[in-house]
Scaffold this active site. Structure first.
Site, PDB file in Angstrom:
ATOM      1  N   HIS A  45       0.856  -1.187   0.000  1.00 32.41           N
ATOM      2  CA  HIS A  45       0.000   0.000   0.000  1.00 32.41           C
ATOM      3  C   HIS A  45       0.888   1.230   0.000  1.00 32.41           C
ATOM      4  CE1 HIS A  45      -3.176   2.802   1.067  1.00 32.41           C
ATOM      5  NE2 HIS A  45      -4.008   1.858   0.669  1.00 32.41           N
ATOM      6  N   ASP A  60      -7.967  -5.311   0.068  1.00 28.24           N
ATOM      7  CA  ASP A  60      -8.450  -6.206  -0.988  1.00 28.24           C
ATOM      8  C   ASP A  60      -8.093  -7.666  -0.743  1.00 28.24           C
ATOM      9  OD1 ASP A  60      -9.638  -4.249  -2.540  1.00 28.24           O
ATOM     10  OD2 ASP A  60      -7.726  -3.666  -3.406  1.00 28.24           O
TER      11      ASP A  60
HETATM   12  N1  ACO Z   1       4.237  -7.891  -4.594  1.00 28.42           N
HETATM   13  C1  ACO Z   1       5.581  -7.873  -4.750  1.00 28.42           C
HETATM   14  N2  ACO Z   1       6.324  -6.746  -4.668  1.00 28.42           N
HETATM   15  C2  ACO Z   1       5.685  -5.574  -4.393  1.00 28.42           C
HETATM   16  C3  ACO Z   1       4.289  -5.530  -4.193  1.00 28.42           C
HETATM   17  C4  ACO Z   1       3.555  -6.753  -4.308  1.00 28.42           C
HETATM   18  N3  ACO Z   1       2.239  -6.753  -4.134  1.00 28.42           N
HETATM   19  N4  ACO Z   1       3.922  -4.268  -3.953  1.00 28.42           N
HETATM   20  C5  ACO Z   1       5.053  -3.547  -3.983  1.00 28.42           C
HETATM   21  N5  ACO Z   1       6.128  -4.332  -4.241  1.00 28.42           N
HETATM   22  C6  ACO Z   1       7.537  -3.925  -4.275  1.00 28.42           C
HETATM   23  C7  ACO Z   1       7.856  -3.175  -5.560  1.00 28.42           C
HETATM   24  O1  ACO Z   1       8.296  -4.038  -6.574  1.00 28.42           O
HETATM   25  C8  ACO Z   1       8.916  -2.235  -5.077  1.00 28.42           C
HETATM   26  O2  ACO Z   1      10.118  -2.960  -4.968  1.00 28.42           O
HETATM   27  P1  ACO Z   1      11.559  -2.222  -5.260  1.00 28.42           P
HETATM   28  O3  ACO Z   1      11.672  -1.156  -4.201  1.00 28.42           O
HETATM   29  O4  ACO Z   1      12.561  -3.318  -5.144  1.00 28.42           O
HETATM   30  O5  ACO Z   1      11.457  -1.664  -6.650  1.00 28.42           O
HETATM   31  C9  ACO Z   1       8.489  -1.857  -3.657  1.00 28.42           C
HETATM   32  O6  ACO Z   1       7.734  -3.001  -3.216  1.00 28.42           O
HETATM   33  C10 ACO Z   1       7.635  -0.612  -3.561  1.00 28.42           C
HETATM   34  O7  ACO Z   1       6.526  -0.756  -4.454  1.00 28.42           O
HETATM   35  P2  ACO Z   1       5.873   0.408  -5.303  1.00 28.42           P
HETATM   36  O8  ACO Z   1       5.181  -0.183  -6.475  1.00 28.42           O
HETATM   37  O9  ACO Z   1       6.890   1.478  -5.538  1.00 28.42           O
HETATM   38  O10 ACO Z   1       4.828   0.968  -4.255  1.00 28.42           O
HETATM   39  P3  ACO Z   1       3.641   1.945  -4.581  1.00 28.42           P
HETATM   40  O11 ACO Z   1       3.375   2.685  -3.334  1.00 28.42           O
HETATM   41  O12 ACO Z   1       3.934   2.749  -5.807  1.00 28.42           O
HETATM   42  O13 ACO Z   1       2.456   0.957  -4.958  1.00 28.42           O
HETATM   43  C11 ACO Z   1       0.695  -0.611  -4.735  1.00 28.42           C
HETATM   44  C12 ACO Z   1       1.497   0.523  -4.062  1.00 28.42           C
HETATM   45  C13 ACO Z   1       0.210  -0.172  -6.108  1.00 28.42           C
HETATM   46  C14 ACO Z   1      -0.527  -0.890  -3.864  1.00 28.42           C
HETATM   47  C15 ACO Z   1       1.601  -1.871  -4.836  1.00 28.42           C
HETATM   48  O14 ACO Z   1       1.985  -2.292  -3.547  1.00 28.42           O
HETATM   49  C16 ACO Z   1       0.931  -3.021  -5.597  1.00 28.42           C
HETATM   50  O15 ACO Z   1       1.024  -3.070  -6.817  1.00 28.42           O
HETATM   51  N6  ACO Z   1       0.227  -3.942  -4.873  1.00 28.42           N
HETATM   52  C17 ACO Z   1      -0.515  -5.018  -5.536  1.00 28.42           C
HETATM   53  C18 ACO Z   1      -1.854  -4.490  -6.044  1.00 28.42           C
HETATM   54  C19 ACO Z   1      -2.820  -4.192  -4.928  1.00 28.42           C
HETATM   55  O16 ACO Z   1      -3.014  -5.000  -4.023  1.00 28.42           O
HETATM   56  N7  ACO Z   1      -3.499  -3.029  -5.038  1.00 28.42           N
HETATM   57  C20 ACO Z   1      -4.515  -2.634  -4.077  1.00 28.42           C
HETATM   58  C21 ACO Z   1      -4.046  -1.467  -3.265  1.00 28.42           C
HETATM   59  S1  ACO Z   1      -5.197  -1.054  -2.008  1.00 28.42           S
HETATM   60  C22 ACO Z   1      -6.397  -0.240  -2.827  1.00 28.42           C
HETATM   61  O17 ACO Z   1      -6.244   0.406  -3.800  1.00 28.42           O
HETATM   62  C23 ACO Z   1      -7.698  -0.369  -2.274  1.00 28.42           C
END
Ligand code: ACO
Length: 424
Positions: free
Chosen positions: A302, A359
């Site tokens: 998140h 979620d």
């Molecule tokens: N699985 C594996 N790795 C992940 C995940 C995941 N679910 N989420 C983040 N990471 C990693 C990224 O690859 C990144 O790694 P790095 O630093 O080595 O490059 C690091 O964690 C940070 O991730 P970002 O994508 O930069 O985080 P951001 O804050 O931009 O994104 C998000 C947040 C979109 C929720 C992300 O965690 C994600 O894609 N999660 C899966 C989708 C999801 O569950 N979305 C629902 C969110 S809640 C909502 O909207 C109600």
């Protein structure tokens, strides 16, 4: 008042520091470009406050979420979705008279114009319900043109809240080829939705209290989450003074993406896939860590929560309690718990502070309630409506609102002469 100092190309500038009611700090860079010609650069707006808001408070480090000051845990325990909607939109909890009047208005505006039923016929059977919901909500403007004064705006807010659940349920009925079931005025908001989803004209649908309560809880937990992608979209579109329905329709479209509300559908699809693949969750935890693969653990991570998502904590507990109450043993719940504990022990997830988000467990509950997977994000949208409306209203009533118009750092070609086609 404290100030922040910026030194840019040898010159020093002071900027005021804003302090929120919970003590959060923000550097007010409103005059930055006019004074310095520079802009801030913040892709994904992770460090940018786009507005002042009194609707919802989140502390991501501490896992705190409050609607107008009330902790989410208390709202989840004791409130109805309609109370929460009133609270978010009008700023305070309703007294009994206000609550009854609000409920009454919502029931008496729940029919959609009969002509709108024809819209559903135009969509192919497999159309995603979020696509239909977003276009139907935008189309409400054609029937209820934008209101000029406050009273009419309020009526359109009521219409939107009341009709959205009818549209959502009709979308499902269309997808399974059953006749539409009309709303009932004697049912609560969640019960009426379940009735329209699952009753058939010849047979009422028995709505058990645990089903009604589970849906109420899910709607309450989704009601607002401050400046997330869809809410910021609502504010962005609304800032051009586009009408309420257009702004909310845009929010629904933003929510549909798999990184946002669409993740609840993706979580179940992911768990299903793992189960069909023999239930080897560790393989998928490893795949999510592998930078060569674009697989992510859906329902994990998140932008704001870096400790735990309080909504996920509540949902996990409720799923554990409610599924047995409903006589359901879902292998996906067991799998989800294994996956969660494997990820939470893993250095990759620990270092990046990746925890289950709302979620992760909501889909398990929707499944137990008989809601089909492709309707999950629609359920999220129904719950989020009051939050979107509250933010739209707050933005509209704020005299400091300007049209949202970010800037950019241009990285394209510098000026060059046009080359005619025969010279290229
Ligand atoms: N699985 C594996 N790795 C992940 C995940 C995941 N679910 N989420 C983040 N990471 C990693 C990224 O690859 C990144 O790694 P790095 O630093 O080595 O490059 C690091 O964690 C940070 O991730 P970002 O994508 O930069 O985080 P951001 O804050 O931009 O994104 C998000 C947040 C979109 C929720 C992300 O965690 C994600 O894609 N999660 C899966 C989708 C999801 O569950 N979305 C629902 C969110 S809640 C909502 O909207 C109600």
């Amino acid at each position: 008042m404290s100030t922040a100092k910026l030194i840019l190309e040898g010159k020093e500038y002071d900027f005021p520091v804003l302090i929120g009611s919970e003590g959060e700090l923000g550097v007010d860079v409103t005059g930055l470009r006019a004074r310095t010609k520079a802009i801030t650069y913040d892709p994904g707006y992770a460090n940018t406050g786009s507005c002042k808001s009194a609707v919802t408070y989140i502390d991501g480090e501490e896992g705190i979420l409050r609607y107008r000051g009330y902790p989410i845990e208390e709202m989840a325990e004791s409130s109805t979705f309609i109370e929460v909607a009133y609270l978010l939109i009008y700023g305070q909890l309703p007294n009994l008279r206000e609550l009854e009047a609000f409920q009454d208005q919502l029931t008496h505006h729940s029919l959609i114009h009969e002509d709108m039923k024809k819209f559903f016929e135009g969509y192919p059977r497999g159309a995603h319900p979020m696509t239909i919901l977003s276009s139907m909500v935008a189309s409400l403007e054609a029937y209820y043109p934008d209101a000029a004064n406050g009273e009419d705006i309020n009526l359109n807010i009521i219409r939107l809240l009341a009709k959205a659940k009818t549209i959502a349920a009709f979308t499902y009925k269309k997808s399974i080829g059953q006749p539409y079931v009309y709303p009932r005025n004697d049912l609560s908001y969640p019960a009426d939705f379940l009735h329209m989803m699952f009753a058939v004209p010849a047979e009422p649908f028995p709505i058990s209290p645990s089903l009604e309560n589970a849906l109420n809880l899910l709607l309450v937990l989704h009601a607002d989450h401050e400046q997330n992608c869809s809410t910021s979209t609502v504010r962005m579109v609304g800032s051009s003074q586009a009408n309420l329905f257009a702004a909310i329709s845009a929010g629904i479209s933003a929510l549909s993406g798999p990184l946002h509300g669409g993740a609840n559908q993706q979580v179940i699809q992911m768990l299903d896939m793992i189960l069909k693949d023999g239930g080897n969750y560790q393989k998928y935890v490893d795949m999510a860590k592998d930078k060569k693969s674009d697989f992510r653990l859906m329902g994990f991570g998140h932008r704001v929560y870096k400790n735990f998502d309080p909504r996920a904590k509540i949902l996990k507990k409720v799923a554990d309690r409610i599924l047995p109450e409903m006589g359901i043993r879902d292998p996906l719940l067991e799998l989800a718990k294994h996956l969660e504990s494997a990820a939470l022990k893993d250095a990759y997830f620990i270092e990046r502070k990746l925890y289950p988000n709302v979620d992760f467990y909501s889909g398990i509950l929707y499944r137990a309630m008989g809601i089909p997977t492709n309707m999950f994000t629609v359920m999220f949208a129904l719950g989020r409506l009051p939050g979107w409306i509250a933010h739209w209203l707050e933005m509209r009533n704020d005299p400091t609102t300007r049209i949202h118009r970010p800037r950019q750092i241009y990285t394209g070609q510098v000026k060059r002469p046009f080359v005619s086609v025969d010279q290229r």
